[in-house]
Design an enzyme around this catalytic site. Structure first.
Site, PDB file in Angstrom:
ATOM      1  N   PHE A 115     -19.557 -31.959  -2.244  1.00  0.00           N
ATOM      2  CA  PHE A 115     -19.995 -32.678  -3.446  1.00  0.00           C
ATOM      3  C   PHE A 115     -20.717 -31.768  -4.438  1.00  0.00           C
ATOM      4  CE2 PHE A 115     -24.493 -33.059  -2.619  1.00  0.00           C
ATOM      5  CZ  PHE A 115     -25.035 -33.587  -3.782  1.00  0.00           C
ATOM      6  N   LYS A 116     -21.173 -30.592  -3.984  1.00  0.00           N
ATOM      7  CA  LYS A 116     -21.848 -29.653  -4.883  1.00  0.00           C
ATOM      8  C   LYS A 116     -20.974 -29.291  -6.095  1.00  0.00           C
ATOM      9  CE  LYS A 116     -25.531 -28.825  -2.180  1.00  0.00           C
ATOM     10  NZ  LYS A 116     -25.365 -29.843  -1.119  1.00  0.00           N
ATOM     11  N   ASP A 117     -19.649 -29.314  -5.898  1.00  0.00           N
ATOM     12  CA  ASP A 117     -18.738 -28.956  -6.994  1.00  0.00           C
ATOM     13  C   ASP A 117     -18.882 -29.887  -8.199  1.00  0.00           C
ATOM     14  OD1 ASP A 117     -17.383 -26.771  -5.716  1.00  0.00           O
ATOM     15  OD2 ASP A 117     -16.173 -28.201  -4.586  1.00  0.00           O
ATOM     16  N   LEU A 120     -21.817 -28.458 -10.086  1.00  0.00           N
ATOM     17  CA  LEU A 120     -21.800 -27.019 -10.399  1.00  0.00           C
ATOM     18  C   LEU A 120     -20.620 -26.611 -11.276  1.00  0.00           C
ATOM     19  CD1 LEU A 120     -23.242 -25.661  -7.061  1.00  0.00           C
ATOM     20  CD2 LEU A 120     -24.213 -25.320  -9.340  1.00  0.00           C
TER      21      LEU A 120
END
Ligand SMILES: *Cc1c(COP(=O)(O)O)cnc(C)c1O
Length: 466
Positions: A115-117, A120
């Site tokens: 989920f960081k994508d 970011l």
């Protein structure tokens, strides 16, 4: 739109200054001075809009007047075109045959399958845009225990004006996580494996930033989870999920596997911006400081115990400071004292008014490794469904809450193939790997090895930033 620091002693800034500053100069975190409001008519219009259109609508007031809506729209469009699912963040029922009213919000279709994508991919573009406008450059330095590193690398690779140095603990990230970082061949990406733990890496990064002369000379920057732009980008999928599940006036519940409190805090902000919320659930693994604080009113640091959901192995959830600021009526004098005390003594008793508001807006629960494994095993046995261990924390906690009057949307934060060992242990089966992950094996890797030695790290940063 202006932003203020939770500690009350830093200048008010606009969005683009907050983006580049990360931490406020008084040690606090930036939050909007007031929340823009979306109307039921806005929410209704979301039913006909794409993810990128909704993102542009939700984020425009937050980035104004720094960035205009057209430029933002272009960056949003490009960011989410990198996702492997046409809906960007698809939502599907978890239990097709029962009436649990449980749904999975799949946040893992970005370039690195976590989920960081979501945040970011946009952050990398915002940085490049702002740096080029100011005709300057930055050397971003970060520490990662796994997912953040690869997502930051994918977001920053080949971007003008950005060098990225990512520290990870040597031998202590998973095989896939290491390969996702070290096989990136871009000239502006620099991996450093530190002979130590994740905490050693984080302490080295903190020491670099604490040396203000070094920080200014080498124009160091950060993309860590306290960056406001990351929280802002994460508010969007609360709106898109609600628009898929209910009408504009009906509430949805969310259950969020939580580490640094960034994801779930974005849900709280979405509520402040006008999204009808029913239940907002903090889901912890056995590193359950937030759940304990919720139940007892005492926030007390204990030693981090490694779990099968390592992205949540955290004792100090940095974004929680933002929530304490909001719930405490923006009392920055109290908060500054309280945070200093918490850091030095490792314990903070939440005042009665804050605890009461916390319990009105949130619920909380925790799941042990054993319960996580059982949840993964059961979902696989009954529905041929593979859950990653972080997502399984959320599903376990959501199910323990009992019946749901509104749809309960559990945030699925990683693809199961990223945490193959834990999933295989729980199910006896190996989840199939996406092509992109399978293709990593055997690719050449680039990485510098350094000891836990601030001078060695400084020397490396000097070489790169030159
Ligand atoms: C980062 C991460 C989390 C925790 O998110 P926070 O915003 O820190 O609460 C949960 N699951 C996965 C897979 C992550 O990478």
């Amino acid at each position: 739109m202006k932003y203020e620091s939770t500690r009350g002693k830093a200048p008010l800034l606009e969005f683009s200054d907050v983006l580049l500053a990360g931490l406020a100069s008084d040690g606090g975190l930036y939050v909007p001075t007031e929340f823009p409001k979306l109307t039921p008519a806005d929410l209704k219009s979301f039913r006909q809009m794409s993810y990128s259109e909704i993102a542009t609508r939700v984020l425009t007031p937050l980035v104004s007047p720094s960035i205009d809506s057209d430029d933002l729209g272009n960056m949003v469009e490009e960011s989410y075109a990198t996702f492997r699912h046409h809906e960007v963040v698809p939502v599907r029922p978890l239990t097709a045959e029962s009436n649990d009213n449980l749904f999975l919000v799949e946040l893992f279709w970005g370039p690195t399958f976590s989920f960081k994508d979501v945040a970011l991919q946009l952050l990398g573009r915002l940085f490049e845009y702002e740096l080029s406008r100011r005709d300057t450059n930055v050397t971003i330095v970060g520490a990662t225990s796994g997912d953040t590193g690869s997502a930051a690398i994918e977001a920053c690779r080949d971007r003008d004006g950005i060098n990225l140095i990512m520290l990870h603990p040597r031998g202590r990230v998973s095989e896939v996580q290491r390969q996702q970082m070290t096989t990136v061949a871009s000239a502006n990406i620099h991996n450093v494996a530190i002979d130590g733990t994740f905490d050693d890496c984080q302490d080295l990064v903190k020491a670099l930033f604490a040396d203000t002369k070094f920080r200014d000379t080498h124009r160091l920057g950060a993309v860590n989870s306290i960056n406001w732009a990351r929280v802002a980008a994460q508010t969007v999928y609360y709106f898109t999920t609600a628009s898929k599940l209910v009408g504009p006036n009906d509430p949805v519940s969310f259950c969020v596997p939580t580490g640094n409190f960034g994801n779930i805090f974005a849900g709280y902000i979405a509520g402040q911006m006008g999204l009808p919320l029913d239940r907002l659930v903090i889901a912890s693994n056995h590193n359950d400081i937030l759940t304990r604080a919720y139940l007892s009113g005492i926030m007390e640091i204990r030693e981090v115990q490694p779990s099968t959901s390592p992205a949540m192995d955290i004792q100090v959830s940095s974004n929680f400071e933002r929530l304490l600021f909001e719930l405490g009526g923006k009392d920055s004098a109290w908060l500054s004292e309280a945070m200093l005390q918490f850091r030095s003594e490792g314990v903070l008793a939440l005042p009665a008014n804050i605890l009461e508001r916390l319990r009105i807006s949130f619920e909380a629960g925790a799941a042990t490794n054993q319960q996580v494994a059982e949840t993964i095993g059961e979902l696989h046995a009954t529905q041929q469904e593979f859950l990653d261990p972080h997502t399984a924390v959320g599903v376990n906690v959501a199910r323990h809450l009992g019946s749901h009057n509104s749809p309960m949307a559990v945030m699925a934060t990683a693809h199961p193939a990223k945490f193959e060992a834990a999933v295989a242990d729980a199910t006896g089966m190996i989840p199939s790997k996406p092509e992109e992950i399978a293709a990593l094996a055997g690719k050449p890797e680039r990485c510098t090895h350094l000891a836990v030695d601030i001078n060695a790290v400084k020397e490396f940063v000097s070489l790169v930033s030159r």
